[in-house]
Design a protein around this motif. Structure first.
Motif, mmCIF file in Angstrom:
data_model
loop_
_atom_site.group_PDB
_atom_site.id
_atom_site.type_symbol
_atom_site.label_atom_id
_atom_site.label_comp_id
_atom_site.label_asym_id
_atom_site.label_seq_id
_atom_site.Cartn_x
_atom_site.Cartn_y
_atom_site.Cartn_z
ATOM 1 N N CYS A 117 0.862 -1.181 0.000
ATOM 2 C CA CYS A 117 0.000 0.000 0.000
ATOM 3 C C CYS A 117 0.901 1.234 0.000
ATOM 4 C CB CYS A 117 -0.884 0.033 1.235
ATOM 5 S SG CYS A 117 -1.888 -1.446 1.440
ATOM 6 N N ALA A 118 0.809 2.072 -1.004
ATOM 7 C CA ALA A 118 1.596 3.305 -1.091
ATOM 8 C C ALA A 118 1.242 3.984 -2.406
ATOM 9 C CB ALA A 118 3.101 3.007 -1.056
ATOM 10 N N PRO A 119 1.488 5.262 -2.545
ATOM 11 C CA PRO A 119 2.114 6.174 -1.579
ATOM 12 C C PRO A 119 1.128 6.765 -0.572
ATOM 13 C CG PRO A 119 1.904 7.232 -3.732
ATOM 14 C CD PRO A 119 1.336 5.854 -3.877
ATOM 15 N N TRP A 120 -0.049 6.187 -0.467
ATOM 16 C CA TRP A 120 -0.944 6.543 0.640
ATOM 17 C C TRP A 120 -1.608 5.273 1.141
ATOM 18 C CZ3 TRP A 120 -1.551 8.816 -4.227
ATOM 19 C CH2 TRP A 120 -2.544 8.271 -5.050
ATOM 20 N N PHE A 121 -2.196 5.415 2.350
ATOM 21 C CA PHE A 121 -2.838 4.282 3.007
ATOM 22 C C PHE A 121 -4.338 4.563 3.075
ATOM 23 C CE2 PHE A 121 -4.341 2.060 6.824
ATOM 24 C CZ PHE A 121 -3.899 0.778 6.547
ATOM 25 N N GLY A 122 -5.156 3.572 2.724
ATOM 26 C CA GLY A 122 -6.599 3.810 2.674
ATOM 27 C C GLY A 122 -6.886 4.887 1.644
ATOM 28 N N THR A 123 -7.625 5.906 2.068
ATOM 29 C CA THR A 123 -7.870 7.039 1.168
ATOM 30 C C THR A 123 -7.005 8.241 1.550
ATOM 31 O OG1 THR A 123 -9.788 7.600 2.530
ATOM 32 C CG2 THR A 123 -10.209 6.377 0.504
ATOM 33 N N GLY A 124 -5.939 7.973 2.311
ATOM 34 C CA GLY A 124 -4.983 9.036 2.628
ATOM 35 C C GLY A 124 -5.393 9.835 3.846
ATOM 36 N N ARG A 125 -4.472 10.693 4.268
ATOM 37 C CA ARG A 125 -4.685 11.491 5.490
ATOM 38 C C ARG A 125 -5.934 12.353 5.395
ATOM 39 N NH1 ARG A 125 -3.167 12.011 10.378
ATOM 40 N NH2 ARG A 125 -2.443 14.161 10.257
ATOM 41 N N ALA A 126 -6.141 12.971 4.218
ATOM 42 C CA ALA A 126 -7.294 13.872 4.058
ATOM 43 C C ALA A 126 -8.508 13.123 3.512
ATOM 44 C CB ALA A 126 -6.915 15.034 3.149
ATOM 45 N N LYS A 127 -8.405 11.814 3.416
ATOM 46 C CA LYS A 127 -9.492 10.948 2.929
ATOM 47 C C LYS A 127 -9.984 11.342 1.534
ATOM 48 C CE LYS A 127 -11.187 9.618 7.529
ATOM 49 N NZ LYS A 127 -9.966 8.845 7.730
ATOM 50 N N ASN A 128 -9.069 11.815 0.709
ATOM 51 C CA ASN A 128 -9.486 12.238 -0.632
ATOM 52 C C ASN A 128 -8.662 11.569 -1.726
ATOM 53 O OD1 ASN A 128 -7.051 13.452 -0.200
ATOM 54 N ND2 ASN A 128 -7.719 15.545 -0.687
ATOM 55 N N ARG A 129 -7.928 10.514 -1.367
ATOM 56 C CA ARG A 129 -7.068 9.862 -2.361
ATOM 57 C C ARG A 129 -7.752 8.652 -2.978
ATOM 58 N NH1 ARG A 129 -2.469 12.742 -3.808
ATOM 59 N NH2 ARG A 129 -1.426 13.508 -1.953
ATOM 60 N N SER A 130 -7.434 8.421 -4.225
ATOM 61 C CA SER A 130 -7.952 7.273 -4.946
ATOM 62 C C SER A 130 -6.853 6.799 -5.906
ATOM 63 C CB SER A 130 -9.205 7.694 -5.716
ATOM 64 O OG SER A 130 -9.695 6.631 -6.471
ATOM 65 N N PRO A 131 -6.703 5.490 -6.099
ATOM 66 C CA PRO A 131 -7.493 4.404 -5.541
ATOM 67 C C PRO A 131 -7.128 4.119 -4.088
ATOM 68 C CG PRO A 131 -5.676 3.517 -6.824
ATOM 69 C CD PRO A 131 -5.626 5.015 -6.995
ATOM 70 N N GLN A 132 -8.051 3.420 -3.404
ATOM 71 C CA GLN A 132 -7.800 2.980 -2.033
ATOM 72 C C GLN A 132 -6.436 2.285 -1.952
ATOM 73 O OE1 GLN A 132 -9.584 2.432 1.018
ATOM 74 N NE2 GLN A 132 -9.149 0.343 1.645
ATOM 75 N N HIS A 133 -5.625 2.664 -0.938
ATOM 76 C CA HIS A 133 -4.309 2.073 -0.650
ATOM 77 C C HIS A 133 -3.255 2.365 -1.730
ATOM 78 C CE1 HIS A 133 -5.386 0.304 3.093
ATOM 79 N NE2 HIS A 133 -5.828 -0.849 2.690
ATOM 80 N N GLY A 134 -3.540 3.309 -2.638
ATOM 81 C CA GLY A 134 -2.509 3.732 -3.597
ATOM 82 C C GLY A 134 -2.360 2.807 -4.787
ATOM 83 N N PHE A 135 -1.496 3.237 -5.715
ATOM 84 C CA PHE A 135 -1.341 2.496 -6.971
ATOM 85 C C PHE A 135 -0.161 1.535 -6.973
ATOM 86 C CE2 PHE A 135 0.707 6.656 -7.354
ATOM 87 C CZ PHE A 135 1.991 6.324 -7.795
ATOM 88 N N PHE A 136 0.666 1.537 -5.920
ATOM 89 C CA PHE A 136 1.824 0.629 -5.929
ATOM 90 C C PHE A 136 1.388 -0.832 -6.033
ATOM 91 C CE2 PHE A 136 5.644 3.006 -3.853
ATOM 92 C CZ PHE A 136 5.333 4.171 -4.538
#
Ligand SMILES: O=P(O)(O)OC[C@H]1O[C@@H](O)[C@H](O)[C@@H](O)[C@@H]1O
Length: 295
Positions: A73-92
Motif C-alpha cells: 500500500c503506497a504512496p498513501w494508506f486507505g484514502t490518505g490522510r485527508a481521505k481524498n485519495r484514490s485508488p484505495q491504498h494507492g497504486f503501488f
C-alpha cells in the motif's frame, strides 16, 4: 524475454503469462512474488507450512490488487490522510513492477523490483497526484526468513507518504490466536463505531471486525498454537491489524464468505499520524523481517 532471465541464480525461476511471477525454491525456503504490485504471495522456510494467506477468490493480473500475500500500500494508506485519495491504498499494489536485480547468497535468494518510471504509467489513477520523478525500489530476500524492504524517494519535491506492507498471515482460527508485542500501544480504531484514540491492554485477541492502526515500532509475534510468527521491523511507526469478520468479508467480491476465520493481517506501516514527510531529495526505507518458530 527479460534480459535478466539468463542471469537468474539457481533457486529462482520466472513464470511468464498474464500473471508473471518469480518462484524461489532453495534448501532454506520457498516462495513466490508476482510482478503485479510486487506482491509476495507465498513464503515458507524449509520444513514449515505456508506462512502467507491468499484468498481462493483473489484476482490476478496487471491492474488488480491481489487479495492476500503482501500487497504494497503506497504512496498513501486507505484514502490518505485527508481521505481524498484514490485508488484505495494507492497504486503501488496494482502496477506491474520490473525485476532489476537477482542474486543468491548461500541459500537466500534476493530480488530487487522497481516501480516503473511514472511517465510510463501516467494514465494509472493516482499517479498524477504525486511528483513525476518519485521512485520506489523493493528488495525481497527469501530463505529461512522473509525480508521485505521498500524504499521511496522524492528527488525534487517535498512529499508526505503513507505505506504498508499489508501482510496477510494464514492462521488456524483467528478466534484462537493472539498477538504479542502491542501491550500499551495507542491505536486508532477504524472498525465501525471505533474511537480515534485507544490504548492496548495485554495481547491482541479477535472477537469481532478488527481494523486498528497502532503507534508502535516494536516487533509483533503472532501466536497460533505452537507456532510463533515473528514480525520484526525497521523504519516503521505503525502496525496495522485487520480482520474483516463476517459482514465485511461477505461484502468483498474477492474474499470468500468464510475465509476470514483463516487469516489475519499484521501490517508493517507508516500511516495516519505516523506518515513520513520526505524533503526534496530525500528517501525513506521501511523493512519487515518475518521468521517462524515452531515448537
Ligand atoms: O479492501 P482493501 O482495499 O484491500 O483494504 C483492506 C483493509 O486494509 C486494511 O489495511 C485497512 O486498515 C482496512 O480499513 C481495509 O479494509
Amino acid at each position: 524475454m527479460n534480459p535478466l532471465d539468463s542471469a537468474l541464480p539457481d533457486g529462482l525461476s520466472r513464470l511468464d503469462g498474464e500473471a508473471p511471477r518469480l518462484v524461489v525454491d532453495t534448501p532454506a525456503g520457498r516462495g513466490e512474488i508476482h510482478l503485479d504490485g510486487a506482491t509476495v504471495t507465498r513464503w515458507a522456510p524449509a520444513g514449515a507450512d505456508e506462512v502467507l494467506w491468499v484468498s481462493t477468490h483473489s484476482r490476478h493480473g496487471e491492474g488488480v490488487a491481489i487479495r492476500g500475500g503482501v500487497p504494497i500500500c503506497a504512496p498513501w494508506f486507505g484514502t490518505g490522510r485527508a481521505k481524498n485519495r484514490s485508488p484505495q491504498h494507492g497504486f503501488f499494489r496494482t502496477v506491474r513492477w520490473a525485476l532489476t536485480e537477482a542474486r543468491r547468497d548461500g541459500d537466500d535468494v534476493t530480488v530487487v523490483l522497481s516501480l516503473p518510471p511514472l511517465s510510463e504509467i501516467a494514465d494509472v489513477p493516482g499517479v498524477a497526484d504525486v511528483p513525476a520523478d518519485l521512485t520506489a525500489t523493493y528488495t525481497v530476500t527469501m530463505g529461512a526468513q522473509l525480508r521485505m524492504t521498500l524504499t521511496i524517494a522524492s528527488p525534487t519535491e517535498p512529499l508526505e507518504i503513507e505505506e504498508a506492507l499489508h501482510t496477510y498471515f494464514r492462521v488456524s482460527d483467528v478466534e484462537t490466536i493472539h498477538l504479542e508485542g502491542l501491550d500499551g500501544a495507542r491505536y486508532a480504531d477504524k472498525a465501525p463505531g471505533g474511537r480515534a484514540v485507544n490504548a492496548q491492554s495485554g495481547d491482541v485477541t479477535f472477537r469481532r471486525e478488527t481494523d486498528r492502526v497502532y503507534a508502535s515500532t516494536e516487533t509483533v509475534t503472532l501466536v497460533d498454537g505452537d507456532r510463533r510468527v515473528v514480525v520484526a521491523k525497521a523504519g516503521s511507526n505503525n502496525t496495522v491489524v485487520w480482520n474483516p469478520w463476517e459482514r465485511k468479508a461477505a461484502e468483498m467480491g474477492d474474499f470468500g464468505d468464510d475465509e476470514w476465520h483463516g487469516m489475519v493481517c499484521v501490517e508493517t506501516a507508516n500511516a495516519l499520524a505516523g506518515r513520513i514527510a520526505l524533503g526534496a531529495g530525500e528517501s525513506h526505507t521501511m523493512t519487515a523481517t518475518i521468521s517462524v518458530q515452531d515448537a
